[in-house]
Design a protein around this motif. Structure first.
Motif, mmCIF file in Angstrom:
data_model
loop_
_atom_site.group_PDB
_atom_site.id
_atom_site.type_symbol
_atom_site.label_atom_id
_atom_site.label_comp_id
_atom_site.label_asym_id
_atom_site.label_seq_id
_atom_site.Cartn_x
_atom_site.Cartn_y
_atom_site.Cartn_z
ATOM 1 N N ASN A 1 -4.063 -10.982 4.306
ATOM 2 C CA ASN A 1 -5.332 -11.491 3.819
ATOM 3 C C ASN A 1 -6.393 -11.477 4.914
ATOM 4 O O ASN A 1 -7.524 -11.018 4.706
ATOM 5 N N TYR B 1 -1.091 -10.736 -1.218
ATOM 6 C CA TYR B 1 -2.476 -11.155 -0.999
ATOM 7 C C TYR B 1 -2.534 -12.508 -0.307
ATOM 8 O O TYR B 1 -3.413 -12.758 0.513
ATOM 9 N N LEU C 1 -3.692 -3.309 -1.481
ATOM 10 C CA LEU C 1 -3.425 -4.743 -1.491
ATOM 11 C C LEU C 1 -3.951 -5.408 -2.753
ATOM 12 O O LEU C 1 -3.262 -6.238 -3.362
ATOM 13 N N LEU C 2 -5.167 -5.071 -3.171
ATOM 14 C CA LEU C 2 -5.794 -5.762 -4.292
ATOM 15 C C LEU C 2 -5.256 -5.319 -5.650
ATOM 16 O O LEU C 2 -5.351 -6.080 -6.624
ATOM 17 N N THR D 1 -0.695 -6.559 -5.397
ATOM 18 C CA THR D 1 -0.916 -7.836 -6.067
ATOM 19 C C THR D 1 -0.380 -7.813 -7.492
ATOM 20 O O THR D 1 0.063 -8.846 -8.017
#
Length: 524
Positions: free
Chosen positions: A488, A482, A470-471, A475
């Motif tokens: 989140n 995100y 995800l990060l 992203t």
């Protein structure tokens, strides 16, 4: 536990709920007589919210589960109520009540409430401070863009403390995953049904203009011409349904590995959940979901072999788990081919024609490398790339700020999450984001290494993998993942669970006959 305080709160909540019940009954009767079912639905939602508030304030743990259920199903109510913004922001009120109830329990010094200091707190606070500064960026056309950005970037971060405190025993851990996976499986099953039945199923006859295009999207295979519907399930958009499937697949994969190393109870549930999620990932018609689920399965398989408790010979169990994964996927494929061959075959055609490097219409390299890189570099064409236009100016929901507060949109976005961060907060914002993200992922990896050789390892690894995916890559491709409230919220909640695992004792209740004796390397 403050028993006297709990009794006092119950005495206050009982008459309050009685009054609310009378008001709801009175209003409902009037709307039923007049045939105003839309207003009746709003009354039902209000009553549900009042009950939720009472539950949350009375017990933050039960309130957290209620919040998660609302988080996953609020879109279903929103699209049938004309994209009503009161429904959209209800989850933010609910999670605020969770925070207040949690803080009250902390102030009471409840014995079963455990807290910790995240190892990446310093990097997070620096990025938070920089985000607050960007609220007042002079290039932003409205402060409400800044407030929106602060909510999307930081509002759910306190859930890391909630996730840590929720898990006090192995029983709590199993309850957490059973409840969450149960809700996700319902959504996945509805999505499969909608992919076959079409957009009229689970969608209102008249959809609000803001979400009509999100709810009725199709994908066409460039060679065969197969046209497939992209289901939304209970959500307003197919993208949010796909985001849920990504986190659900990882949780099913990790929870199944944990169950295999611990006990037989629950393995049938994990196997059926795995098969259902595999079918949903294909029927979602999303190339991103298909690739993330396939890639994470391969990475997870290699990691489970590496982290297996070799001293106890449990590698054989891990190999059995991987065999179950393959068998579950094969079962899902066979069932879908037998029951709905055209619907399933058309989606396989879309994937093969657009993702296979040998296909003349393959978009694999373009969509995974060339396109996102081009959009990222395009961020440096904006004149304010060194210092940005203000946090929130390119964030999800900006169209509502422009409509309700008559704020002129500042700039046009780029289809790159890192590029959007540069445009919003400048190159300094991207650097601080990367520092925070690297610190989070490295801290999570240190925990995973501690869990190597224990039954917690499969759960810990999939949470680490989810945070990394995800990060970083997700992203990089776009800021939407995100800022999606589901991805989140689960990011920070699951990170709290991860940091709790090394301090969690194994329970004899869930130990299978082949488990190692007490005091072995499994028991920490």
């Amino acid at each position: 536990m403050d028993i006297a305080g709990s009794i006092s709160r119950n005495r206050l909540l009982t008459p309050l709920l009685f009054v609310v019940g009378l008001a709801v009954a009175y209003l409902s009767a009037g709307y039923i007589v007049s045939g105003d079912f839309t207003s009746l639905a709003f009354v039902a939602m209000t009553a549900t919210g009042a009950v939720a508030a009472a539950i949350i304030l009375g017990n933050w743990r039960n309130g957290t589960y209620f919040f998660l259920a609302w988080l996953l199903f609020e879109d279903f109510a929103r699209k049938f109520l004309g994209n009503n913004m009161a429904v959209y922001f209800a989850k933010d009120v609910l999670v605020l009540l969770v925070y207040l109830s949690f803080f009250a329990a902390y102030r009471r010094k409840d014995l079963d409430l455990q807290t910790f200091r995240p190892p990446f707190l310093s990097a997070l606070l620096v990025f938070l401070w920089f985000g607050v500064m960007q609220v007042f960026n002079p290039a932003s056309t409205s402060i409400f863009y800044g407030l929106l950005g602060m909510k999307l970037y930081f509002y759910y971060i306190p859930l890391i403390f909630v996730g840590y405190a929720m898990i006090n025993s192995e029983t709590d851990l199993r309850k957490f995953f059973y409840i969450n996976l149960g809700l996700m499986l319902v959504i996945a099953a509805l999505g499969i049904a909608q992919s076959i039945a079409g957009p009229r199923f689970l969608n209102p006859a008249v959809i609000a203009d803001d979400i009509r295009l999100l709810s009725e999207t199709y994908r066409v295979a460039p060679i065969s011409g197969a046209r497939v519907y992209r289901p939304t399930s209970v959500f307003v958009s197919t993208g949010r349904f796909g985001d849920l499937l990504i986190v659900a697949w990882l949780l099913v994969f990790g929870f199944g590995g944990y169950l295999l190393l611990r006990c037989r109870r629950g393995r049938s549930f994990a196997f059926l959940a795995l098969s259902l999620m595999a079918a949903a990932c294909v029927m979602s018609s999303s190339r991103g979901v298909f690739m993330w689920s396939s890639g994470s399965a391969l990475v997870g398989a290699a990691a489970f072999l590496w982290g297996a408790p070799w001293r106890q010979g449990e590698v054989l169990r891990v190999l059995r788990q991987l065999q179950r994964v393959v068998l579950g996927i094969a079962l899902a494929v066979v069932l879908m081919l037998l029951t709905y061959p055209q619907a399933f075959g058309d989606r396989l055609a879309v994937f093969s024609e657009t993702l296979d490097p040998r296909s003349p219409a393959s978009e694999l390299v373009h969509r995974t490398r060339d396109y996102p890189l081009k959009n990222f570099l395009a961020a440096f064409d904006y004149p304010r790339w060194p210092y940005g236009y203000g946090i929130g100016t390119l964030s999800l929901g900006g169209q509502y700020v422009a409509r309700f507060f008559h704020a002129r949109p500042t700039v046009s976005p780029v289809e790159s999450g890192w590029g959007c961060i540069i445009i919003e907060m400048g190159i300094g914002g991207l650097i601080l984001w990367l520092v925070m993200a690297v610190t989070v992922v490295l801290s999570a990896w240190k925990v995973v290494r501690k869990l190597k050789g224990s039954p917690w390892f499969p759960l810990g690894f999939v949470i680490f993998l989810y945070s990394f995916i995800l990060l970083f890559p997700m992203t990089f491709n776009g800021i939407q993942p995100y800022q999606d409230f589901i991805l989140n919220a689960y990011l920070w909640l699951l990170l709290g669970v991860l940091f709790r695992l090394p301090k969690l004792a194994l329970s004899a209740e869930f130990t299978s006959a082949g488990a190692p004796p007490s005091g072995s390397r499994w028991i920490r």
